[in-house]
Design a protein around this motif. Structure first.
Motif, short mmCIF file in Angstrom:
data_model
loop_
_atom_site.label_atom_id
_atom_site.label_comp_id
_atom_site.label_asym_id
_atom_site.label_seq_id
_atom_site.Cartn_x
_atom_site.Cartn_y
_atom_site.Cartn_z
N LYS A 198 0.86 -1.44 0.13
CA LYS A 198 0.13 -0.04 0.08
C LYS A 198 0.89 1.34 0.14
N ASP A 199 0.29 2.29 -0.43
CA ASP A 199 0.75 3.65 -0.39
C ASP A 199 1.35 4.05 1.09
N TYR A 201 1.37 6.83 2.91
CA TYR A 201 0.40 7.60 3.86
C TYR A 201 -0.42 6.59 4.34
N SER A 202 -0.92 5.74 3.71
CA SER A 202 -1.86 4.51 4.02
C SER A 202 -1.46 3.94 5.33
N TYR A 203 -0.12 3.96 5.90
CA TYR A 203 0.38 3.30 7.13
C TYR A 203 0.32 4.31 8.42
N LYS A 205 -2.28 6.17 9.67
CA LYS A 205 -3.70 6.98 10.04
C LYS A 205 -3.92 6.49 11.62
#
Length: 411
Positions: A198-199, A201-203, A205
Protein backbone atom coordinates in the motif's frame (compact mmCIF):
# COMPACT_ATOMS: atom_id res chain seq x y z
CA UNK A 1 -3.53 41.48 -51.39
CA UNK A 2 -0.92 44.13 -50.58
CA UNK A 3 -3.29 45.84 -48.11
CA UNK A 4 -3.97 42.49 -46.45
CA UNK A 5 -0.23 41.83 -46.08
CA UNK A 6 0.36 45.26 -44.55
CA UNK A 7 -2.59 44.74 -42.16
CA UNK A 8 -1.16 41.36 -40.99
CA UNK A 9 2.31 42.87 -40.62
CA UNK A 10 0.93 45.65 -38.39
CA UNK A 11 -0.80 43.08 -36.18
CA UNK A 12 2.41 41.03 -35.92
CA UNK A 13 4.59 44.04 -35.08
CA UNK A 14 2.18 45.21 -32.39
CA UNK A 15 1.98 41.77 -30.77
CA UNK A 16 4.20 41.43 -27.65
CA UNK A 17 6.84 38.71 -27.49
CA UNK A 18 4.49 36.86 -25.17
CA UNK A 19 0.82 37.45 -24.66
CA UNK A 20 -0.08 39.24 -21.45
CA UNK A 21 -3.39 37.40 -21.77
CA UNK A 22 -1.55 34.17 -20.98
CA UNK A 23 -2.63 33.52 -17.39
CA UNK A 24 0.29 31.16 -16.84
CA UNK A 25 2.83 33.81 -17.77
CA UNK A 26 1.12 36.30 -15.47
CA UNK A 27 1.09 33.84 -12.60
CA UNK A 28 4.67 32.75 -13.16
CA UNK A 29 5.87 36.36 -13.00
CA UNK A 30 3.78 36.93 -9.86
CA UNK A 31 5.21 33.74 -8.34
CA UNK A 32 8.80 34.67 -9.21
CA UNK A 33 8.49 38.23 -7.89
CA UNK A 34 6.80 37.10 -4.66
CA UNK A 35 9.67 34.75 -3.95
CA UNK A 36 12.26 37.35 -4.96
CA UNK A 37 10.84 39.80 -2.44
CA UNK A 38 9.77 37.49 0.39
CA UNK A 39 11.58 34.15 0.45
CA UNK A 40 13.63 34.04 3.62
CA UNK A 41 16.55 31.78 2.73
CA UNK A 42 18.19 32.98 -0.48
CA UNK A 43 21.37 33.69 1.48
CA UNK A 44 21.50 29.98 2.39
CA UNK A 45 20.78 28.71 -1.14
CA UNK A 46 23.12 28.15 -4.07
CA UNK A 47 20.29 29.23 -6.37
CA UNK A 48 20.56 32.01 -8.96
CA UNK A 49 16.97 33.32 -8.82
CA UNK A 50 17.44 35.59 -11.86
CA UNK A 51 18.56 32.57 -13.84
CA UNK A 52 15.40 30.77 -12.71
CA UNK A 53 13.38 33.43 -14.51
CA UNK A 54 15.54 33.17 -17.63
CA UNK A 55 15.04 29.41 -17.76
CA UNK A 56 11.35 29.07 -16.93
CA UNK A 57 9.69 32.19 -18.38
CA UNK A 58 10.06 30.92 -21.98
CA UNK A 59 8.56 27.64 -20.83
CA UNK A 60 5.62 29.43 -19.20
CA UNK A 61 4.94 31.23 -22.50
CA UNK A 62 4.28 27.86 -24.17
CA UNK A 63 2.01 26.41 -21.47
CA UNK A 64 -1.68 26.19 -22.24
CA UNK A 65 -3.09 24.02 -19.42
CA UNK A 66 -3.11 23.90 -15.64
CA UNK A 67 -1.46 20.48 -15.33
CA UNK A 68 1.63 21.57 -17.26
CA UNK A 69 1.80 24.77 -15.22
CA UNK A 70 1.69 22.92 -11.88
CA UNK A 71 4.41 20.57 -13.10
CA UNK A 72 6.58 23.51 -14.12
CA UNK A 73 6.07 25.31 -10.80
CA UNK A 74 7.13 22.16 -8.96
CA UNK A 75 10.38 22.21 -10.92
CA UNK A 76 10.85 25.91 -10.13
CA UNK A 77 10.41 25.21 -6.40
CA UNK A 78 12.92 22.36 -6.70
CA UNK A 79 15.51 25.02 -7.56
CA UNK A 80 15.36 26.02 -3.88
CA UNK A 81 15.79 22.46 -2.54
CA UNK A 82 13.63 23.42 0.42
CA UNK A 83 11.26 20.77 1.80
CA UNK A 84 9.29 23.43 3.65
CA UNK A 85 8.34 25.18 0.41
CA UNK A 86 5.73 23.59 -1.86
CA UNK A 87 2.49 24.03 -3.75
CA UNK A 88 -0.82 23.54 -1.96
CA UNK A 89 -2.01 21.26 -4.74
CA UNK A 90 -0.49 18.27 -6.47
CA UNK A 91 -0.66 15.92 -9.46
CA UNK A 92 -0.36 12.14 -9.51
CA UNK A 93 3.20 12.74 -10.77
CA UNK A 94 4.04 15.05 -7.84
CA UNK A 95 6.57 13.95 -5.28
CA UNK A 96 5.21 13.36 -1.80
CA UNK A 97 6.22 15.90 0.81
CA UNK A 98 9.32 15.30 2.92
CA UNK A 99 9.29 14.23 5.68
CA UNK A 100 5.51 13.51 5.80
CA UNK A 101 5.57 11.19 2.78
CA UNK A 102 9.04 9.79 3.40
CA UNK A 103 9.83 6.52 5.19
CA UNK A 104 13.61 6.25 4.60
CA UNK A 105 16.16 8.85 5.72
CA UNK A 106 19.45 8.68 3.77
CA UNK A 107 22.58 10.78 4.05
CA UNK A 108 25.57 11.19 1.76
CA UNK A 109 28.70 9.61 3.22
CA UNK A 110 31.92 9.08 1.24
CA UNK A 111 30.01 9.43 -2.04
CA UNK A 112 27.51 6.76 -0.99
CA UNK A 113 23.87 7.25 0.00
CA UNK A 114 23.51 5.44 3.30
CA UNK A 115 20.20 4.87 5.11
CA UNK A 116 20.44 6.39 8.59
CA UNK A 117 16.91 5.78 9.83
CA UNK A 118 13.74 3.96 8.76
CA UNK A 119 10.33 5.23 9.83
CA UNK A 120 8.80 2.81 12.32
CA UNK A 121 5.63 1.10 11.08
CA UNK A 122 6.18 2.09 7.44
CA UNK A 123 6.27 0.05 4.26
CA UNK A 124 10.05 0.41 4.27
CA UNK A 125 10.15 -0.95 7.81
CA UNK A 126 7.91 -3.91 7.00
CA UNK A 127 9.85 -4.93 3.88
CA UNK A 128 13.12 -5.16 5.79
CA UNK A 129 14.93 -1.94 4.96
CA UNK A 130 17.34 -1.04 7.77
CA UNK A 131 19.87 1.63 8.78
CA UNK A 132 23.29 1.05 7.27
CA UNK A 133 22.06 -0.10 3.87
CA UNK A 134 23.37 1.70 0.78
CA UNK A 135 20.99 2.87 -1.95
CA UNK A 136 22.20 1.79 -5.42
CA UNK A 137 19.20 2.33 -7.70
CA UNK A 138 15.71 3.81 -7.60
CA UNK A 139 13.25 2.35 -10.12
CA UNK A 140 16.08 0.93 -12.25
CA UNK A 141 17.96 4.25 -12.40
CA UNK A 142 21.45 4.51 -10.96
CA UNK A 143 21.26 6.83 -7.99
CA UNK A 144 23.57 9.48 -9.45
CA UNK A 145 21.55 9.67 -12.66
CA UNK A 146 18.26 9.87 -10.79
CA UNK A 147 19.56 12.74 -8.66
CA UNK A 148 20.79 14.66 -11.70
CA UNK A 149 17.33 14.41 -13.29
CA UNK A 150 15.61 16.34 -10.50
CA UNK A 151 18.40 18.75 -9.51
CA UNK A 152 17.62 22.35 -10.45
CA UNK A 153 19.22 24.01 -13.48
CA UNK A 154 19.91 27.28 -11.68
CA UNK A 155 21.80 25.81 -8.72
CA UNK A 156 25.47 26.74 -8.67
CA UNK A 157 27.77 23.79 -7.89
CA UNK A 158 25.21 21.48 -6.22
CA UNK A 159 26.74 20.18 -3.00
CA UNK A 160 25.87 17.76 -0.21
CA UNK A 161 22.72 19.62 0.89
CA UNK A 162 21.31 19.65 -2.65
CA UNK A 163 22.10 15.98 -3.22
CA UNK A 164 20.55 14.94 0.08
CA UNK A 165 17.43 16.97 -0.73
CA UNK A 166 17.26 15.17 -4.08
CA UNK A 167 17.72 11.64 -2.72
CA UNK A 168 15.06 12.20 -0.05
CA UNK A 169 12.67 13.59 -2.64
CA UNK A 170 13.25 10.57 -4.86
CA UNK A 171 12.76 8.19 -1.93
CA UNK A 172 9.49 9.88 -0.98
CA UNK A 173 8.38 8.97 -4.49
CA UNK A 174 5.28 10.14 -6.34
CA UNK A 175 1.64 9.08 -6.26
CA UNK A 176 1.63 7.02 -9.45
CA UNK A 177 4.82 4.93 -9.38
CA UNK A 178 5.59 2.25 -6.82
CA UNK A 179 9.16 2.44 -5.58
CA UNK A 180 11.58 -0.37 -6.41
CA UNK A 181 14.90 0.04 -4.61
CA UNK A 182 18.17 -1.73 -5.23
CA UNK A 183 20.15 -1.78 -2.00
CA UNK A 184 23.47 -3.09 -0.78
CA UNK A 185 24.46 -4.35 2.66
CA UNK A 186 27.47 -6.32 3.84
CA UNK A 187 28.57 -6.92 0.24
CA UNK A 188 25.18 -8.25 -0.91
CA UNK A 189 22.83 -6.49 -3.34
CA UNK A 190 19.05 -7.01 -3.25
CA UNK A 191 15.69 -5.47 -4.18
CA UNK A 192 13.10 -4.05 -1.79
CA UNK A 193 9.63 -2.74 -2.68
CA UNK A 194 8.24 -0.57 0.14
CA UNK A 195 5.01 0.28 -1.74
CA UNK A 196 4.16 -3.29 -2.72
CA UNK A 197 1.22 -3.60 -0.31
CA UNK A 198 0.00 0.00 0.00
CA UNK A 199 0.89 3.68 -0.32
CA UNK A 200 3.20 5.34 2.23
CA UNK A 201 0.49 7.58 3.70
CA UNK A 202 -1.79 4.57 4.25
CA UNK A 203 0.50 3.31 7.00
CA UNK A 204 0.00 6.43 9.09
CA UNK A 205 -3.63 6.80 10.06
CA UNK A 206 -4.22 7.53 13.74
CA UNK A 207 -7.23 6.76 15.90
CA UNK A 208 -6.35 9.53 18.38
CA UNK A 209 -4.18 12.64 18.54
CA UNK A 210 -2.35 11.50 21.65
CA UNK A 211 -1.63 8.19 23.34
CA UNK A 212 -0.14 7.56 26.76
CA UNK A 213 0.92 4.79 29.07
CA UNK A 214 3.01 4.25 32.18
CA UNK A 215 6.33 2.48 31.70
CA UNK A 216 8.30 0.46 34.22
CA UNK A 217 9.56 2.39 37.24
CA UNK A 218 6.51 4.71 37.03
CA UNK A 219 7.74 6.71 34.03
CA UNK A 220 4.97 8.41 32.06
CA UNK A 221 5.03 8.17 28.27
CA UNK A 222 3.05 10.45 25.93
CA UNK A 223 3.07 9.96 22.13
CA UNK A 224 1.84 12.80 19.89
CA UNK A 225 0.50 11.42 16.60
CA UNK A 226 1.14 14.13 13.99
CA UNK A 227 -1.53 16.34 15.54
CA UNK A 228 0.32 19.58 16.29
CA UNK A 229 -1.91 21.41 13.80
CA UNK A 230 -5.11 20.50 15.68
CA UNK A 231 -5.83 22.94 18.50
CA UNK A 232 -7.93 20.32 20.34
CA UNK A 233 -4.59 18.59 20.97
CA UNK A 234 -3.97 21.11 23.80
CA UNK A 235 -7.04 19.99 25.74
CA UNK A 236 -6.26 16.34 25.02
CA UNK A 237 -2.71 16.85 26.25
CA UNK A 238 -4.00 18.38 29.48
CA UNK A 239 -6.29 15.41 30.04
CA UNK A 240 -3.55 12.87 29.35
CA UNK A 241 -1.04 14.71 31.53
CA UNK A 242 -3.52 14.78 34.40
CA UNK A 243 -4.09 11.03 34.05
CA UNK A 244 -0.38 10.30 34.61
CA UNK A 245 0.34 13.16 36.99
CA UNK A 246 1.76 10.98 39.75
CA UNK A 247 4.55 9.52 37.64
CA UNK A 248 8.19 9.95 38.69
CA UNK A 249 9.26 11.29 35.30
CA UNK A 250 7.82 11.86 31.83
CA UNK A 251 8.78 11.15 28.20
CA UNK A 252 7.07 13.09 25.39
CA UNK A 253 7.57 11.39 22.03
CA UNK A 254 7.63 13.76 19.03
CA UNK A 255 8.98 11.21 16.54
CA UNK A 256 5.74 11.07 14.56
CA UNK A 257 5.13 14.80 13.99
CA UNK A 258 6.27 15.35 10.39
CA UNK A 259 3.31 17.49 9.35
CA UNK A 260 4.09 20.64 11.30
CA UNK A 261 1.38 22.51 13.16
CA UNK A 262 0.37 25.54 15.18
CA UNK A 263 2.40 27.56 17.68
CA UNK A 264 -0.75 27.64 19.80
CA UNK A 265 -0.42 23.88 20.29
CA UNK A 266 3.34 24.13 20.85
CA UNK A 267 2.98 26.84 23.48
CA UNK A 268 0.01 25.04 25.00
CA UNK A 269 2.12 21.94 25.60
CA UNK A 270 5.24 23.72 26.84
CA UNK A 271 3.21 25.97 29.15
CA UNK A 272 2.48 23.04 31.47
CA UNK A 273 6.16 22.68 32.39
CA UNK A 274 7.14 26.20 33.51
CA UNK A 275 6.12 28.58 36.30
CA UNK A 276 7.16 31.91 34.76
CA UNK A 277 7.14 33.45 31.26
CA UNK A 278 10.14 32.31 29.25
CA UNK A 279 11.41 32.78 25.64
CA UNK A 280 11.40 29.71 23.44
CA UNK A 281 12.38 30.82 19.93
CA UNK A 282 13.54 33.81 17.88
CA UNK A 283 12.01 35.00 14.58
CA UNK A 284 13.66 37.05 11.83
CA UNK A 285 11.84 38.47 8.79
CA UNK A 286 14.38 38.99 5.96
CA UNK A 287 11.78 40.48 3.60
CA UNK A 288 11.37 43.58 5.75
CA UNK A 289 15.10 44.23 5.85
CA UNK A 290 15.26 43.73 2.08
CA UNK A 291 12.45 46.28 1.60
CA UNK A 292 13.47 48.91 4.16
CA UNK A 293 17.09 48.26 5.06
CA UNK A 294 15.99 47.83 8.68
CA UNK A 295 16.22 44.40 10.27
CA UNK A 296 13.14 43.05 12.05
CA UNK A 297 13.09 40.20 14.55
CA UNK A 298 11.26 39.21 17.71
CA UNK A 299 11.35 36.71 20.53
CA UNK A 300 8.37 34.43 21.15
CA UNK A 301 7.48 33.57 24.73
CA UNK A 302 5.71 30.73 26.51
CA UNK A 303 3.51 31.65 29.47
CA UNK A 304 2.70 29.23 32.30
CA UNK A 305 -0.72 27.59 32.18
CA UNK A 306 -2.31 25.38 34.80
CA UNK A 307 -0.37 23.47 37.44
CA UNK A 308 3.28 22.90 36.54
CA UNK A 309 4.53 19.33 36.04
CA UNK A 310 7.96 19.60 37.69
CA UNK A 311 9.34 16.04 37.43
CA UNK A 312 12.23 15.09 35.09
CA UNK A 313 11.26 15.38 31.42
CA UNK A 314 12.61 13.84 28.19
CA UNK A 315 11.66 14.85 24.63
CA UNK A 316 12.21 12.21 21.94
CA UNK A 317 12.97 13.38 18.39
CA UNK A 318 14.03 11.90 15.07
CA UNK A 319 14.05 12.72 11.37
CA UNK A 320 10.23 12.73 11.38
CA UNK A 321 10.12 15.48 13.98
CA UNK A 322 9.34 18.30 11.59
CA UNK A 323 8.53 22.01 11.64
CA UNK A 324 6.48 22.73 14.78
CA UNK A 325 7.75 19.50 16.33
CA UNK A 326 11.24 20.94 15.89
CA UNK A 327 10.01 24.18 17.44
CA UNK A 328 8.80 22.32 20.55
CA UNK A 329 12.11 20.50 20.87
CA UNK A 330 14.26 23.64 20.69
CA UNK A 331 11.69 25.36 22.90
CA UNK A 332 12.00 22.83 25.72
CA UNK A 333 15.78 23.11 25.37
CA UNK A 334 15.57 26.91 25.59
CA UNK A 335 13.33 26.63 28.66
CA UNK A 336 16.03 24.43 30.20
CA UNK A 337 13.21 22.11 31.11
CA UNK A 338 13.99 18.83 29.32
CA UNK A 339 16.71 16.63 27.88
CA UNK A 340 16.29 16.16 24.13
CA UNK A 341 17.18 12.64 22.97
CA UNK A 342 17.24 11.20 19.45
CA UNK A 343 18.62 11.77 15.98
CA UNK A 344 18.92 15.10 14.20
CA UNK A 345 15.44 16.32 13.25
CA UNK A 346 13.92 16.96 9.79
CA UNK A 347 15.76 20.27 9.46
CA UNK A 348 12.83 22.14 7.89
CA UNK A 349 13.70 25.80 7.54
CA UNK A 350 11.67 28.72 8.75
CA UNK A 351 8.07 29.64 9.42
CA UNK A 352 5.83 29.37 6.39
CA UNK A 353 3.62 31.97 4.71
CA UNK A 354 1.01 31.14 2.07
CA UNK A 355 -0.28 32.98 -0.96
CA UNK A 356 -2.48 32.29 -4.00
CA UNK A 357 -1.60 32.97 -7.60
CA UNK A 358 -4.13 35.55 -8.84
CA UNK A 359 -5.04 33.98 -12.19
CA UNK A 360 -5.06 30.23 -11.49
CA UNK A 361 -5.76 30.29 -7.76
CA UNK A 362 -2.95 27.80 -7.10
CA UNK A 363 -1.79 27.99 -3.49
CA UNK A 364 1.88 28.24 -2.55
CA UNK A 365 3.51 27.77 0.84
CA UNK A 366 7.04 29.07 1.35
CA UNK A 367 9.70 29.61 4.02
CA UNK A 368 9.42 33.29 4.96
CA UNK A 369 10.66 33.78 8.52
CA UNK A 370 13.96 32.50 9.79
CA UNK A 371 13.69 30.66 13.12
CA UNK A 372 16.35 30.29 15.80
CA UNK A 373 16.92 28.74 19.18
CA UNK A 374 17.16 31.51 21.79
CA UNK A 375 20.94 30.90 21.85
CA UNK A 376 21.12 31.92 18.17
CA UNK A 377 21.38 28.46 16.60
CA UNK A 378 19.24 28.16 13.45
CA UNK A 379 16.45 25.71 14.22
CA UNK A 380 17.45 23.46 11.30
CA UNK A 381 20.96 23.09 12.76
CA UNK A 382 19.91 22.03 16.25
CA UNK A 383 21.52 18.85 17.62
CA UNK A 384 19.83 16.93 20.49
CA UNK A 385 21.47 16.84 23.92
CA UNK A 386 21.93 13.09 23.58
CA UNK A 387 22.42 12.13 19.93
CA UNK A 388 21.37 8.58 19.05
CA UNK A 389 22.26 6.84 15.79
CA UNK A 390 19.75 4.05 15.04
CA UNK A 391 21.25 0.68 14.13
CA UNK A 392 19.99 -2.44 12.36
CA UNK A 393 19.13 -4.29 15.57
CA UNK A 394 15.54 -4.93 16.75
CA UNK A 395 14.03 -2.61 19.32
CA UNK A 396 13.66 1.12 19.86
CA UNK A 397 17.13 2.45 20.63
CA UNK A 398 15.99 6.06 21.14
CA UNK A 399 13.30 5.13 23.68
CA UNK A 400 15.65 2.66 25.40
CA UNK A 401 18.26 5.41 25.73
CA UNK A 402 15.70 7.75 27.28
CA UNK A 403 14.49 5.14 29.79
CA UNK A 404 18.05 4.32 30.81
CA UNK A 405 18.81 8.02 31.29
CA UNK A 406 15.72 8.55 33.46
CA UNK A 407 16.29 5.45 35.54
CA UNK A 408 19.74 6.78 36.42
CA UNK A 409 18.27 10.19 37.26
CA UNK A 410 15.38 9.04 39.50
CA UNK A 411 16.91 6.01 41.24
Amino acid sequence: MKKYFIFCLIIFLNKPLFSQENIYVKDFIYFWETFRDNYGYFDNRQTDWNKVKEIYLPEAQKIDNRTEFISMLERVIAELYDNHTHLLTNLSSSYRLTPSGLDIWPELENNKYIIKEVRAGSGADFCGIKPGMEIIQINNLEIGEAIMQITGKAINNPGKEVKEWAIRTLLAGNYETKRVLKLSYNGEEFIREPDKDKDTYSYFKYDTNIKSKILENNIGYIIINNSLGDETTVQMFDSVLNSIWNTRALIIDLRETPGGGSSIVARGIMSRFINEPMPYQVHLLPAEEKLTGVKRGWVEYVYPRGIMYDKPLIILVNHWTGSMGEGIAIGFDALNRAEIIGTRMAGLVGAKYDFKLPETGIGVSYSAEKLFHVNGTPRENYVPDILVEPDDKPGDLILETAIKFLNEKIK
